[in-house]
Structures are given as C-alpha cells and as structure tokens.
Design a protein around this motif. Structure first.
Motif, PDB file in Angstrom:
ATOM      1  N   LEU A 157     102.988  49.306  -1.841  1.00  0.00           N
ATOM      2  CA  LEU A 157     104.278  48.635  -1.774  1.00  0.00           C
ATOM      3  C   LEU A 157     104.333  47.778  -0.506  1.00  0.00           C
ATOM      4  N   ILE A 158     104.899  46.602  -0.653  1.00  0.00           N
ATOM      5  CA  ILE A 158     105.248  45.850   0.555  1.00  0.00           C
ATOM      6  C   ILE A 158     106.763  45.645   0.549  1.00  0.00           C
ATOM      7  N   LYS A 159     107.300  45.661   1.766  1.00  0.00           N
ATOM      8  CA  LYS A 159     108.724  45.410   1.940  1.00  0.00           C
ATOM      9  C   LYS A 159     108.818  44.017   2.542  1.00  0.00           C
ATOM     10  N   LEU A 160     109.664  43.202   1.949  1.00  0.00           N
ATOM     11  CA  LEU A 160     109.740  41.795   2.308  1.00  0.00           C
ATOM     12  C   LEU A 160     111.184  41.432   2.624  1.00  0.00           C
ATOM     13  N   ARG A 161     111.433  40.925   3.827  1.00  0.00           N
ATOM     14  CA  ARG A 161     112.776  40.417   4.121  1.00  0.00           C
ATOM     15  C   ARG A 161     112.816  38.946   3.708  1.00  0.00           C
ATOM     16  N   THR A 162     113.709  38.625   2.800  1.00  0.00           N
ATOM     17  CA  THR A 162     113.753  37.303   2.184  1.00  0.00           C
ATOM     18  C   THR A 162     115.080  36.633   2.521  1.00  0.00           C
ATOM     19  N   THR A 163     115.005  35.443   3.065  1.00  0.00           N
ATOM     20  CA  THR A 163     116.218  34.706   3.440  1.00  0.00           C
ATOM     21  C   THR A 163     116.218  33.358   2.745  1.00  0.00           C
ATOM     22  N   THR A 164     117.288  33.074   2.029  1.00  0.00           N
ATOM     23  CA  THR A 164     117.456  31.775   1.390  1.00  0.00           C
ATOM     24  C   THR A 164     118.400  30.960   2.273  1.00  0.00           C
ATOM     25  N   LEU A 165     117.958  29.759   2.609  1.00  0.00           N
ATOM     26  CA  LEU A 165     118.708  28.926   3.561  1.00  0.00           C
ATOM     27  C   LEU A 165     119.123  27.617   2.897  1.00  0.00           C
ATOM     28  N   ASN A 166     120.249  27.081   3.349  1.00  0.00           N
ATOM     29  CA  ASN A 166     120.638  25.751   2.871  1.00  0.00           C
ATOM     30  C   ASN A 166     120.087  24.665   3.818  1.00  0.00           C
ATOM     31  N   GLN A 167     120.468  23.425   3.548  1.00  0.00           N
ATOM     32  CA  GLN A 167     119.916  22.303   4.317  1.00  0.00           C
ATOM     33  C   GLN A 167     120.367  22.298   5.777  1.00  0.00           C
ATOM     34  N   HIS A 168     121.376  23.134   6.103  1.00  0.00           N
ATOM     35  CA  HIS A 168     121.818  23.253   7.497  1.00  0.00           C
ATOM     36  C   HIS A 168     121.202  24.489   8.155  1.00  0.00           C
ATOM     37  N   ASP A 169     120.200  25.060   7.498  1.00  0.00           N
ATOM     38  CA  ASP A 169     119.539  26.281   7.981  1.00  0.00           C
ATOM     39  C   ASP A 169     120.494  27.469   8.099  1.00  0.00           C
ATOM     40  N   GLU A 170     121.512  27.468   7.263  1.00  0.00           N
ATOM     41  CA  GLU A 170     122.430  28.605   7.198  1.00  0.00           C
ATOM     42  C   GLU A 170     121.983  29.515   6.060  1.00  0.00           C
ATOM     43  N   ALA A 171     121.984  30.818   6.322  1.00  0.00           N
ATOM     44  CA  ALA A 171     121.582  31.784   5.288  1.00  0.00           C
ATOM     45  C   ALA A 171     122.639  31.860   4.186  1.00  0.00           C
ATOM     46  N   VAL A 172     122.194  31.774   2.943  1.00  0.00           N
ATOM     47  CA  VAL A 172     123.109  31.910   1.800  1.00  0.00           C
ATOM     48  C   VAL A 172     122.812  33.189   0.996  1.00  0.00           C
ATOM     49  N   LEU A 173     121.641  33.748   1.195  1.00  0.00           N
ATOM     50  CA  LEU A 173     121.255  34.998   0.531  1.00  0.00           C
ATOM     51  C   LEU A 173     120.192  35.680   1.392  1.00  0.00           C
ATOM     52  N   VAL A 174     120.397  36.943   1.657  1.00  0.00           N
ATOM     53  CA  VAL A 174     119.410  37.720   2.429  1.00  0.00           C
ATOM     54  C   VAL A 174     119.198  39.030   1.689  1.00  0.00           C
ATOM     55  N   TYR A 175     117.942  39.349   1.413  1.00  0.00           N
ATOM     56  CA  TYR A 175     117.698  40.686   0.861  1.00  0.00           C
ATOM     57  C   TYR A 175     116.364  41.228   1.341  1.00  0.00           C
ATOM     58  N   VAL A 176     116.232  42.550   1.246  1.00  0.00           N
ATOM     59  CA  VAL A 176     114.960  43.218   1.528  1.00  0.00           C
ATOM     60  C   VAL A 176     114.485  43.787   0.204  1.00  0.00           C
ATOM     61  N   VAL A 177     113.325  43.327  -0.238  1.00  0.00           N
ATOM     62  CA  VAL A 177     112.822  43.738  -1.556  1.00  0.00           C
ATOM     63  C   VAL A 177     111.551  44.578  -1.399  1.00  0.00           C
ATOM     64  N   ASN A 178     111.442  45.592  -2.232  1.00  0.00           N
ATOM     65  CA  ASN A 178     110.226  46.406  -2.294  1.00  0.00           C
ATOM     66  C   ASN A 178     109.387  45.901  -3.449  1.00  0.00           C
ATOM     67  N   MET A 179     108.181  45.442  -3.122  1.00  0.00           N
ATOM     68  CA  MET A 179     107.325  44.870  -4.158  1.00  0.00           C
ATOM     69  C   MET A 179     106.094  45.736  -4.404  1.00  0.00           C
ATOM     70  N   VAL A 180     105.784  45.878  -5.680  1.00  0.00           N
ATOM     71  CA  VAL A 180     104.580  46.603  -6.083  1.00  0.00           C
ATOM     72  C   VAL A 180     103.390  45.649  -5.968  1.00  0.00           C
ATOM     73  N   VAL A 181     102.346  46.052  -5.245  1.00  0.00           N
ATOM     74  CA  VAL A 181     101.161  45.199  -5.076  1.00  0.00           C
ATOM     75  C   VAL A 181      99.906  46.005  -5.412  1.00  0.00           C
ATOM     76  N   GLN A 182      98.969  45.376  -6.110  1.00  0.00           N
ATOM     77  CA  GLN A 182      97.714  46.032  -6.462  1.00  0.00           C
ATOM     78  C   GLN A 182      96.836  46.202  -5.230  1.00  0.00           C
ATOM     79  N   ARG A 183      96.130  47.324  -5.177  1.00  0.00           N
ATOM     80  CA  ARG A 183      95.121  47.506  -4.128  1.00  0.00           C
ATOM     81  C   ARG A 183      93.833  46.828  -4.581  1.00  0.00           C
ATOM     82  N   ARG A 184      92.959  46.534  -3.611  1.00  0.00           N
ATOM     83  CA  ARG A 184      91.694  45.890  -3.942  1.00  0.00           C
ATOM     84  C   ARG A 184      90.767  46.947  -4.544  1.00  0.00           C
ATOM     85  N   SER A 185      90.827  47.060  -5.840  1.00  0.00           N
ATOM     86  CA  SER A 185      90.100  48.112  -6.550  1.00  0.00           C
ATOM     87  C   SER A 185      89.823  47.579  -7.943  1.00  0.00           C
ATOM     88  N   GLU A 186      89.103  48.340  -8.741  1.00  0.00           N
ATOM     89  CA  GLU A 186      88.850  47.888 -10.109  1.00  0.00           C
ATOM     90  C   GLU A 186      90.154  47.694 -10.875  1.00  0.00           C
TER      91      GLU A 186
END
Lengths: 190, 190
Positions: free
Chosen positions: B120-149
């Motif tokens: 799992l990776i935890k990602l802080r994601t910020t969506t910004l408008n053209q004035h660099d103001e945050a319009v959406l902020v979330y922390v998402v847990n993402m499932v990621v494959q390990r380097r394996s078969e």
C-alpha cells in the motif's frame, strides 16, 4: 417533505434512497472521461486485472451515490453541501448489472461556532448493491442552515428542483446519457 | 516511464499533473447526471445560494482529479487502485473557467501483511486552481503490486492504455463531452 433545518435533524435519523442500475455503457462512459484505466474500460483487459472483470470507477460509484442522496428525504435546507469526508472506503467493486442504493444515518448534529446561521451534520453513508453488500462507505460533514432568517432565504433552493427523481432499477434499461438524460420520475424506495 | 512497483516508491516522492479547464457546460452536464442541485445547474439560482454563483459538484472535482492523476508519472503497476481515503475536504468551490491541476506526494509505503504480492502507498493529493488555491485535498490508500511474478503479470495493464493524455488548458476550448471525447494528446505539465 420540505427542507430540513439543523433543528430538524437528530442523531439516529436514517434515510434510504431509490435504486440505480449500473450498466457497461455507463461504466465505460464515465471511465473514458474521468478514470481511463483498462479495468474500467475493456472487458478483456479487465479479466486479466486484479478485479477479474469490468468494474466501475470508485468515483463513478461516489457520483451515483450523490445522485441517490439528492433524491432521498434528507433534503437539508440550502441543499446537500459537503465540507469533507472523515473517512471513505470502497470495500467491494461495482460491476455491470449491479443495482445500487444508499442508506445514511445522522451520527452528529452541531451548530457552527463561527457562523451562527449554520450548523454541521455528520452523516454515515453506505452504498449497497443488490446483495446488500457495501460498495462505498463514507462519513460526510454537511453544512446545514439553521432555522433563521439567513436560512429561510435559502429555503427555495431545495424546493424548486427542476428535475425528476432517480430512475428505479426496473426502468433503467437505457444507459444513463450525460447528454440527454432519460430520467423518469418515480417513487424513491425505502 | 514504465509502471512503478511498490519497491519503486519512496516517501517524499512528488508527482504533478497537466491542467484541465472546467467550463459551464462540463459543470452542468456532470451535475445534471450526478448532483442535480440548483447551485451546480443554474447561474441565477446559484447566485442566490451559499456559493454566490455556479460551482462544480465536489464529486466532479474529484472525478477530474482522478483523470489528472491517471496521466501523471505516478503510474503504479496494476493501475491506480484506491482502497479508500483517510480524509477528504473541499476547501474552496470550483467555478467555470477554473483550471485545475493536481500535486501529490507519497507519505507512506508499506508491504501488505496478508497479501505478499501487494503493498500500500499513502498519497496526499491536492487539487489546485489557477491561483494555486487548494480546491480538494485527500489522503488516499492505494494498492500497488510488488515486484514479483504476481505483479509482473499485471504490468501490461498500465502500459497499453489506449487513450491520449489530458488536454492542456489552452486546448480545452471544447466542453468535455462524455459521449464523444475530444481529448488531444499533449504533454503533461510539471
């Protein structure tokens, strides 16, 4: 039911929605625009993915959940205005043919300290499929008007909605077109 | 850039997206389908609302954020698969003409205890408008494959995407059609 002000909400109140069926065209149309990944777009690629078949974008499920919530009897004065989510998870994928409905429960009601005309309600929202399995669960903080002059001025906003209610699953044979919606008015479920 | 496995992610990595302009037609089309409330549908009604003008549904902002994330160099092996959000807020409304972009940062990387082929990776994601103001902020847990078969078998999924990249704001003169997308291939911004 007219709009509900903060004073009309109590912890433990529950609201249920009608149902909406997700089909392949809706799923791939949404995904093409907003989440273009193979497991949301193509049945063959999806079979080789972690999901083992085509699934809806989690954001599509969230968007449909909002559509269902708007049609419930929740109807806060001033509209459904979410300030944020405390938590959100997608415990199970949504697949073509799934029929979704929403159940929500008021878990907190409090006036705003900084804005006397407003308050906040916390709502636990669960989206379920036709097997009553949860596919999306979140806790949302909603801004609600207090019963005051300020609130009263916004009251009409929730009372003159120009559109019909959610299509029940039995009527949802046509894909949801985002260009020319064919939504028929129907009664909301339990 | 080919797909990244769990072992390729480190805390502090940052990814940025291209930009997408939100216009009135996109905002009202999305709202009609998924969030049919007056302040997302009608300029006059929106002026009388708490927002003082037309705004995008928060779920539209979230969907566009996903679109922008898919096009970043994040590209986890197996695709962008969110298990859930730890928190999510919309600090500011999105209005017609706003140009959105996304910045995200890896804040946690850990193998799964129960599934050896995943992490799992935890990602802080910020969506910004053209004035660099945050319009959406979330922390998402993402499932990621390990380097394996097991992970390797899913690798192709992120490498044969059939569609182009996000339209840069300058090219986004046409409304985003969910029926016939006119997305042109272009380079993602910083």
């Amino acid at each position: 039911m007219t709009a509900r002000y903060l004073e009309d909400f109590t912890v433990g109140q529950r609201f249920g929605s009608g149902r909406l069926r997700m089909d392949t065209e809706q799923i791939t149309t949404f995904a093409f625009a907003f989440d273009p990944q193979p497991f949301h777009l193509d049945e063959a690629a999806a079979r080789r993915s972690i999901f083992g078949g085509l699934t809806a974008s989690g954001w599509h499920t969230a968007a449909v959940t909002m559509r269902l919530l708007v049609e419930t009897e929740l109807k806060p004065a001033g509209g459904l205005i979410g300030a944020g989510l405390d938590e959100c998870r997608w415990p199970r994928p949504v697949r073509p043919g799934d029929e979704l409905r929403v159940e929500c429960e008021v878990i907190e009601v409090r006036p705003s300290k900084s804005r006397p005309a407003q308050g906040l309600i916390k709502l636990r929202t669960t989206t379920l499929n036709q097997h009553d399995e949860a596919v999306l669960v979140y806790v949302v903080n909603m801004v609600v008007q207090r019963r005051s002059e300020a609130g009263e001025a916004l009251r009409h906003l929730t009372e003159d909605r120009p559109f019909g209610k959610v299509v029940l699953a039995g009527d949802a044979q046509r894909p949801l077109s985002l260009q020319k919606p064919n939504l028929r008015t129907t009664k909301a479920g339990p």
